[in-house]
Design a protein around this motif. Structure first.
Motif, PDB file in Angstrom:
ATOM      1  N   ALA A   1       0.839  -1.205   0.000  1.00  0.00           N
ATOM      2  CA  ALA A   1       0.000   0.000   0.000  1.00  0.00           C
ATOM      3  C   ALA A   1       0.869   1.248   0.000  1.00  0.00           C
ATOM      4  O   ALA A   1       0.582   2.223  -0.730  1.00  0.00           O
ATOM      5  CB  ALA A   1      -0.925  -0.007   1.219  1.00  0.00           C
ATOM      6  N   SER A   2       1.961   1.261   0.773  1.00  0.00           N
ATOM      7  CA  SER A   2       2.870   2.414   0.799  1.00  0.00           C
ATOM      8  C   SER A   2       3.519   2.600  -0.562  1.00  0.00           C
ATOM      9  O   SER A   2       3.655   3.734  -1.056  1.00  0.00           O
ATOM     10  CB  SER A   2       3.966   2.212   1.853  1.00  0.00           C
ATOM     11  OG  SER A   2       3.416   2.197   3.139  1.00  0.00           O
ATOM     12  N   GLY A   3       3.938   1.511  -1.155  1.00  0.00           N
ATOM     13  CA  GLY A   3       4.559   1.588  -2.488  1.00  0.00           C
ATOM     14  C   GLY A   3       3.599   2.117  -3.521  1.00  0.00           C
ATOM     15  O   GLY A   3       3.962   2.959  -4.356  1.00  0.00           O
ATOM     16  N   ARG A   4       2.364   1.665  -3.487  1.00  0.00           N
ATOM     17  CA  ARG A   4       1.364   2.141  -4.433  1.00  0.00           C
ATOM     18  C   ARG A   4       1.077   3.636  -4.212  1.00  0.00           C
ATOM     19  O   ARG A   4       0.936   4.398  -5.165  1.00  0.00           O
ATOM     20  CB  ARG A   4       0.066   1.346  -4.298  1.00  0.00           C
ATOM     21  CG  ARG A   4       0.166  -0.015  -4.904  1.00  0.00           C
ATOM     22  CD  ARG A   4      -1.158  -0.735  -4.825  1.00  0.00           C
ATOM     23  NE  ARG A   4      -1.039  -2.065  -5.385  1.00  0.00           N
ATOM     24  CZ  ARG A   4      -1.904  -3.030  -5.205  1.00  0.00           C
ATOM     25  NH1 ARG A   4      -2.969  -2.812  -4.451  1.00  0.00           N
ATOM     26  NH2 ARG A   4      -1.725  -4.201  -5.754  1.00  0.00           N
ATOM     27  N   ALA A   5       0.964   4.017  -2.966  1.00  0.00           N
ATOM     28  CA  ALA A   5       0.700   5.431  -2.665  1.00  0.00           C
ATOM     29  C   ALA A   5       1.866   6.290  -3.147  1.00  0.00           C
ATOM     30  O   ALA A   5       1.667   7.371  -3.725  1.00  0.00           O
ATOM     31  CB  ALA A   5       0.487   5.627  -1.165  1.00  0.00           C
ATOM     32  N   ALA A   6       3.088   5.839  -2.944  1.00  0.00           N
ATOM     33  CA  ALA A   6       4.262   6.591  -3.392  1.00  0.00           C
ATOM     34  C   ALA A   6       4.265   6.665  -4.913  1.00  0.00           C
ATOM     35  O   ALA A   6       4.582   7.712  -5.498  1.00  0.00           O
ATOM     36  CB  ALA A   6       5.534   5.925  -2.879  1.00  0.00           C
ATOM     37  N   LEU A   7       3.928   5.565  -5.562  1.00  0.00           N
ATOM     38  CA  LEU A   7       3.897   5.532  -7.023  1.00  0.00           C
ATOM     39  C   LEU A   7       2.818   6.476  -7.549  1.00  0.00           C
ATOM     40  O   LEU A   7       3.059   7.226  -8.508  1.00  0.00           O
ATOM     41  CB  LEU A   7       3.648   4.099  -7.502  1.00  0.00           C
ATOM     42  CG  LEU A   7       3.752   3.846  -8.993  1.00  0.00           C
ATOM     43  CD1 LEU A   7       5.134   4.227  -9.520  1.00  0.00           C
ATOM     44  CD2 LEU A   7       3.457   2.395  -9.294  1.00  0.00           C
ATOM     45  N   ARG A   8       1.654   6.500  -6.927  1.00  0.00           N
ATOM     46  CA  ARG A   8       0.585   7.404  -7.326  1.00  0.00           C
ATOM     47  C   ARG A   8       1.009   8.856  -7.129  1.00  0.00           C
ATOM     48  O   ARG A   8       0.759   9.717  -7.976  1.00  0.00           O
ATOM     49  CB  ARG A   8      -0.677   7.142  -6.483  1.00  0.00           C
ATOM     50  CG  ARG A   8      -1.747   6.444  -7.271  1.00  0.00           C
ATOM     51  CD  ARG A   8      -3.041   6.317  -6.492  1.00  0.00           C
ATOM     52  NE  ARG A   8      -3.006   5.021  -5.798  1.00  0.00           N
ATOM     53  CZ  ARG A   8      -3.254   4.829  -4.526  1.00  0.00           C
ATOM     54  NH1 ARG A   8      -3.625   5.817  -3.771  1.00  0.00           N
ATOM     55  NH2 ARG A   8      -3.169   3.632  -3.995  1.00  0.00           N
ATOM     56  N   GLY A   9       1.653   9.120  -6.033  1.00  0.00           N
ATOM     57  CA  GLY A   9       2.121  10.493  -5.755  1.00  0.00           C
ATOM     58  C   GLY A   9       3.139  10.934  -6.787  1.00  0.00           C
ATOM     59  O   GLY A   9       3.140  12.081  -7.243  1.00  0.00           O
ATOM     60  N   ARG A  10       4.037  10.063  -7.160  1.00  0.00           N
ATOM     61  CA  ARG A  10       5.042  10.389  -8.155  1.00  0.00           C
ATOM     62  C   ARG A  10       4.389  10.652  -9.511  1.00  0.00           C
ATOM     63  O   ARG A  10       4.753  11.590 -10.214  1.00  0.00           O
ATOM     64  CB  ARG A  10       6.032   9.233  -8.253  1.00  0.00           C
ATOM     65  CG  ARG A  10       7.354   9.665  -8.845  1.00  0.00           C
ATOM     66  CD  ARG A  10       8.372   8.546  -8.944  1.00  0.00           C
ATOM     67  NE  ARG A  10       8.731   7.986  -7.657  1.00  0.00           N
ATOM     68  CZ  ARG A  10       9.210   6.777  -7.481  1.00  0.00           C
ATOM     69  NH1 ARG A  10       9.383   5.971  -8.513  1.00  0.00           N
ATOM     70  NH2 ARG A  10       9.535   6.346  -6.306  1.00  0.00           N
ATOM     71  N   ARG A  11       3.407   9.832  -9.850  1.00  0.00           N
ATOM     72  CA  ARG A  11       2.715   9.995 -11.129  1.00  0.00           C
ATOM     73  C   ARG A  11       1.972  11.337 -11.152  1.00  0.00           C
ATOM     74  O   ARG A  11       1.923  12.011 -12.188  1.00  0.00           O
ATOM     75  CB  ARG A  11       1.742   8.860 -11.378  1.00  0.00           C
ATOM     76  CG  ARG A  11       2.415   7.598 -11.802  1.00  0.00           C
ATOM     77  CD  ARG A  11       1.398   6.525 -12.133  1.00  0.00           C
ATOM     78  NE  ARG A  11       2.047   5.259 -12.377  1.00  0.00           N
ATOM     79  CZ  ARG A  11       1.475   4.085 -12.301  1.00  0.00           C
ATOM     80  NH1 ARG A  11       0.194   4.016 -11.979  1.00  0.00           N
ATOM     81  NH2 ARG A  11       2.142   2.996 -12.542  1.00  0.00           N
TER      82      ARG A  11
END
Length: 115
Positions: A101-111
């Protein structure tokens, strides 16, 4: 067995009683007496055997109770160990889910920042 011996003694006494109403020889009386003594000895021996077997039964019952206690302890320890393992697995699965979940949130934030 005890009851059978007592029944046999009673039968023998009845038979001896019937014979005494007629004529009975001293030899026959002696035979009845000897047979009654034999049955009495058998009854005493059977009583002793029963007492011995009751002692063995008591010992075995105590052994069985101890074995059942040990079995319950082993089962509780096994259940506790299983629960601890399951808790560890659940904890690890939660950590993995949190990391994903943290990785996905970080990836979404970067996008979103890249847009």
């Amino acid at each position: 067995v005890q009851q059978t011996l007592q029944q046999e003694q009673a039968r023998m006494f009845e038979e001896a009683g019937r014979e005494t109403q007629t004529s009975i020889s001293a030899r026959r009386i002696h035979g009845y007496f000897m047979y009654e003594r034999h049955l009495a000895r058998e009854a005493v021996e059977q009583d002793a055997t029963i007492r011995d077997l009751r002692g063995v039964e008591s010992e075995r019952r105590m052994e069985l109770e101890e074995a059942m206690k040990r079995k319950r302890i082993v089962e509780r320890l096994r259940d506790r160990d299983l629960e601890e393992r399951l808790d560890a697995i659940r904890s690890q699965e939660q950590k993995n889910a949190d990391e994903i979940a943290s990785g996905r949130a970080a990836l979404r934030g970067r996008r979103e920042r890249e847009r």
